[in-house]
Design a protein around this motif. Structure first.
Motif, PDB file in Angstrom:
ATOM      1  N   ARG A 112      46.656  16.391  -9.461  1.00 31.00           N
ATOM      2  CA  ARG A 112      46.982  15.435 -10.260  1.00 31.00           C
ATOM      3  C   ARG A 112      46.197  13.747 -10.344  1.00 31.00           C
ATOM      4  O   ARG A 112      45.507  13.593  -9.136  1.00 31.00           O
ATOM      5  N   LYS A 113      45.798  13.452 -11.493  1.00 32.45           N
ATOM      6  CA  LYS A 113      45.201  12.273 -11.468  1.00 32.45           C
ATOM      7  C   LYS A 113      45.872  11.024 -11.097  1.00 32.45           C
ATOM      8  O   LYS A 113      47.010  10.747 -11.633  1.00 32.45           O
TER       9      LYS A 113
ATOM     10  N   LYS B 146      50.126  11.319 -16.656  1.00 30.09           N
ATOM     11  CA  LYS B 146      50.689  12.460 -17.109  1.00 30.09           C
ATOM     12  C   LYS B 146      49.892  13.475 -17.845  1.00 30.09           C
ATOM     13  O   LYS B 146      48.727  13.100 -18.144  1.00 30.09           O
ATOM     14  N   SER B 147      50.172  14.832 -17.735  1.00 29.03           N
ATOM     15  CA  SER B 147      49.061  15.936 -18.197  1.00 29.03           C
ATOM     16  C   SER B 147      50.225  16.915 -18.977  1.00 29.03           C
ATOM     17  O   SER B 147      50.725  17.509 -17.961  1.00 29.03           O
ATOM     18  N   THR B 148      49.872  17.399 -20.150  1.00 27.53           N
ATOM     19  CA  THR B 148      50.763  18.311 -20.619  1.00 27.53           C
ATOM     20  C   THR B 148      50.177  19.763 -20.042  1.00 27.53           C
ATOM     21  O   THR B 148      50.766  21.045 -20.248  1.00 27.53           O
ATOM     22  N   GLN B 149      49.050  19.797 -19.633  1.00 27.25           N
ATOM     23  CA  GLN B 149      48.229  21.061 -19.304  1.00 27.25           C
ATOM     24  C   GLN B 149      48.643  21.415 -17.839  1.00 27.25           C
ATOM     25  O   GLN B 149      48.317  22.645 -17.604  1.00 27.25           O
ATOM     26  N   ILE B 150      49.528  20.730 -17.090  1.00 29.96           N
ATOM     27  CA  ILE B 150      49.711  20.918 -16.033  1.00 29.96           C
ATOM     28  C   ILE B 150      51.161  21.353 -15.770  1.00 29.96           C
ATOM     29  O   ILE B 150      52.136  20.917 -16.241  1.00 29.96           O
TER      30      ILE B 150
ATOM     31  N   ASN C 265      56.366  19.157 -13.176  1.00 28.59           N
ATOM     32  CA  ASN C 265      55.259  19.521 -14.175  1.00 28.59           C
ATOM     33  C   ASN C 265      54.516  18.265 -14.381  1.00 28.59           C
ATOM     34  O   ASN C 265      54.828  16.923 -14.102  1.00 28.59           O
ATOM     35  N   GLY C 266      53.630  18.372 -15.156  1.00 31.05           N
ATOM     36  CA  GLY C 266      52.679  17.342 -15.669  1.00 31.05           C
ATOM     37  C   GLY C 266      53.109  16.358 -16.648  1.00 31.05           C
ATOM     38  O   GLY C 266      52.534  15.412 -16.794  1.00 31.05           O
ATOM     39  N   THR C 267      54.302  16.694 -17.337  1.00 29.15           N
ATOM     40  CA  THR C 267      54.937  15.858 -18.082  1.00 29.15           C
ATOM     41  C   THR C 267      55.792  14.693 -17.588  1.00 29.15           C
ATOM     42  O   THR C 267      55.971  13.693 -18.065  1.00 29.15           O
ATOM     43  N   GLN C 268      55.645  14.658 -16.196  1.00 28.18           N
ATOM     44  CA  GLN C 268      56.617  13.703 -15.129  1.00 28.18           C
ATOM     45  C   GLN C 268      55.157  12.988 -14.488  1.00 28.18           C
ATOM     46  O   GLN C 268      54.452  13.653 -13.842  1.00 28.18           O
TER      47      GLN C 268
END
Length: 209
Positions: free
Chosen positions: A149-150, A188-192, A115-118
């Motif tokens: 992802r960015k 990282k992004s918590t929204q993903i 997920n986006g936290t990784q």
């Protein structure tokens, strides 16, 4: 899975100087990308990565697995990695990408971000095994699946930064002096919430005797 309004366009070099990163855009359609994503999630032998950073040992949340032409052993992030013999689906993709890029590859480091936290911090892929001769270019083909992802580049000496939103099925190729002059990162992004798989095809040279 993320669906974007606009597909990435072919760009021969997204960097302003000192290196080459070619964006091939989407080399697979939505259906193909989703099938590969589900196949690799289930079939690849994922394990948490182990690295040494500034003399300290870490086990990462992201998972990785090496594949190659033989049971090669590679030094990566301060630890010795053992390559597994090619998965059939991965090998077919390798052959396809070799034709697109015009360069051979004998290994692939697969990365799973659940997920986006990784993500992965700023770094360069400048191991000696990737370019053992002074001035010889390092060529790395990076293919994305799953969540958009960015992915960012920043110059090591100059005030340059380049951002990309990498979509499922999108291929970029880093070559020239990119690894010498630039660092890159996956933000990282918590929204993903969806997973992303990144396949990095490389050519490793045999160790010097």
């Amino acid at each position: 899975m993320n669906f974007e309004l606009f597909e990435p366009e072919l760009n021969d070099n997204i960097l302003p100087c000192d290196g080459v990163v070619k964006d091939f855009g989407l080399i697979l359609n939505v259906e193909q990308s989703e099938k590969y994503l589900q196949y690799f999630l289930k079939q690849l032998n994922w394990q948490n990565d182990e690295v040494y950073l500034h003399g300290q040992y870490f086990k990462t949340d992201r998972k990785v697995v090496w594949y190659g032409d033989e049971h090669f052993k590679y030094y990566y992030s301060g630890t010795l990695k053992q390559a597994q013999v090619w998965d059939a689906g991965l090998f077919r993709l390798k052959q396809h990408i070799e034709k697109l890029v015009g360069h051979p590859f004998n290994s692939c480091l697969a990365n799973l971000y659940e997920n986006g936290t990784q993500g992965v911090g700023w770094h360069s892929d400048n191991e000696e095994a990737l370019s053992p001769k002074t001035g010889e270019e390092t060529v790395i083909a990076s293919l994305s699946f799953g969540a958009t992802r960015k992915f960012s580049f920043k110059h090591k000496l100059k005030n340059h930064k380049v951002d990309l939103m990498l979509q499922s099925g999108q291929l970029i190729v880093m070559r020239g002096t990119t690894q010498r002059d630039w660092k890159h990162t996956l933000m990282k992004s918590t929204q993903i919430l969806e997973p992303r798989i990144n396949l990095t095809f490389r050519y490793f040279y045999p160790p010097k005797n």
